[in-house]
Design an enzyme around this catalytic site. Sequence first.
Site, PDB file in Angstrom:
ATOM      1  N   GLU A 147      -4.739   7.856  -3.057  1.00 30.97           N
ATOM      2  CA  GLU A 147      -4.911   6.593  -2.454  1.00 30.97           C
ATOM      3  C   GLU A 147      -5.341   5.687  -3.763  1.00 30.97           C
ATOM      4  OE1 GLU A 147      -4.680   6.351   0.681  1.00 30.97           O
ATOM      5  OE2 GLU A 147      -5.864   4.636   1.110  1.00 30.97           O
ATOM      6  N   HIS A 171       0.738  -1.129  -0.058  1.00 27.09           N
ATOM      7  CA  HIS A 171      -0.047   0.111  -0.014  1.00 27.09           C
ATOM      8  C   HIS A 171       0.905   1.178   0.178  1.00 27.09           C
ATOM      9  CE1 HIS A 171      -3.703   2.435   1.044  1.00 27.09           C
ATOM     10  NE2 HIS A 171      -2.870   3.192   1.577  1.00 27.09           N
ATOM     11  N   GLU A 172       1.710   1.390   0.935  1.00 22.36           N
ATOM     12  CA  GLU A 172       2.684   2.522   1.104  1.00 22.36           C
ATOM     13  C   GLU A 172       3.593   2.669  -0.025  1.00 22.36           C
ATOM     14  OE1 GLU A 172       1.482   4.609   3.072  1.00 22.36           O
ATOM     15  OE2 GLU A 172       0.569   3.412   4.662  1.00 22.36           O
ATOM     16  N   HIS A 188       1.845   4.455  -2.923  1.00 24.43           N
ATOM     17  CA  HIS A 188       1.879   6.041  -2.644  1.00 24.43           C
ATOM     18  C   HIS A 188       3.382   6.223  -3.305  1.00 24.43           C
ATOM     19  CE1 HIS A 188      -1.645   6.748  -0.768  1.00 24.43           C
ATOM     20  NE2 HIS A 188      -1.829   6.096   0.378  1.00 24.43           N
TER      21      HIS A 188
HETATM   22 ZN    ZN Z   1      -3.039   5.190   1.781  1.00 26.91          ZN
END
Ligand code: ZN
Length: 506
Positions: free
Chosen positions: A301, A271-272, A275
Amino acid sequence: MGGTSTADWVRAFRSYLNEMDHYREAVALMEWDLRTGAPRKGVALRSEAIGTLSDEVFRRQTGPQMAEFLDRLEEPSTWAELDPVTQAVVVECRREFERNRRIPAERKRAFVTLTAEAETVWAEAKEQSEFALFAPYLERIVQLEREFAGYWGDSGRRPYDTLLDLYEPGLTTDVVDALFAPLREETVRLLGEIVSSGIRPDVSPLCQTFDIERQRALNARLLRHIGYDFEAGRMDPTVHPFQTTINRYDARITTMFVEDDLRASVFSTIHEGGHALYEQGIHPDLTGTPLATGTSMGMHESQSRFFENMIGRSQAFWVPLYADLQRAFPQLKGLALDAFHAAVNCVEPSLIRIDADEVTYNLHIMLRYELEKALIEGELEVADLPGIWREKMESYLGISPPDDAHGVLQDVHWSGGLFGYFPSYALGNLYAAQLRHALLRDVPSAMDEVASGNLAPVLGWMREHVHQYGKLRTPREILRQATGEDLNGQYLVDYFWEKFTPIYHL
Ligand code: ZN
């Protein structure tokens, strides 16, 4: 600087912005350090130092020098000579300038003091599971948010629309309502079918003991696999994972390790990482300007959720990695890849948003959206929140929290005055599904490539259509140019059915 040419003004403006960015870089690095292991005793002084540097950034953003630059560069004859990037930078700086200037300094201080105190009180209230402790603070925060919406908004604009616009430029309540209503209906229907399928993937193999050092090595490998550049970033352990950009060539991520749940670190890292891929993909021409970041919270996101769920939780992703995973963790030896895939995609109504699976996650967001919109528009009293929270949980997810800590007090956002922020989480999922659809239309073999260990076509498409533009394009422009249409919630619903039908034999 009377009598100087437009080129001189632009040069001076860019160098002014560059210096501002250096202060921001210092603040970002100091905050990263605070959250990744700065000594406890140094925290108070560090916070003061961050305050001083942040004030300096604010002064530069809103001071007479900025006003002079903007006035000058916006003069029609000068404006016409500006290149498109500089024009976009001026628009962005003007937006920040106006936003910051409209709040009287005394009210801004009141907000900073109130929210700092409220966060501490919220933590205490959550600890004791006692909403009444936090309620008076929340009442004052809601009042201030309404007041700020009045300063920022144009007359006739709904206050909540003004707050939404802070995180997702151009987004309105009408648009969100129109997106969320069918999404809620379809999600509740899908969830009903999943629950009544009688199938429940066995997640216990992922909840054995997993050596932390090996998890760390795995996560570094996963980041490299998705295309994260370790020469322009790093990964460190923390309590609450986050991604932070120190500068254009330093996009860091943090992750957390749970010894008895392999999913925690793996999926928060991806997830990170998503980003960070966005930040690492921004066009170098935007370096040192306020455009060198994601275009909105929702689009940011979309990248983290896309890589986490649509890539990281796909079976194709694990095909080339699974044998190595089993070698690193022999306790997974008996677990077939499709059982692993089902286990990381287990759908189950739960009380806590941050633990929610892909399907139920948006229901948590809709609940918060409906409540905060009603609070800001004066249709709901703070005192009534816990009760309505329980009612909505029951109606959307079929479960109800036993106490406020597992209900209305679970998220920190409202204590920090972040109203209008929650919808961006769900928007991220909606953007991600629509982008995924366009990606597969343009590159039909993308998931086959993923299954053979090659993520370059996927990342390349995102780079080309989303990442490179930074904040140079609005979320809407990016979406229209990448997918050919405005945001359309059907793609997420279609993706859910496509993915979960085989897992749950629907
Ligand atoms: Zn996030």
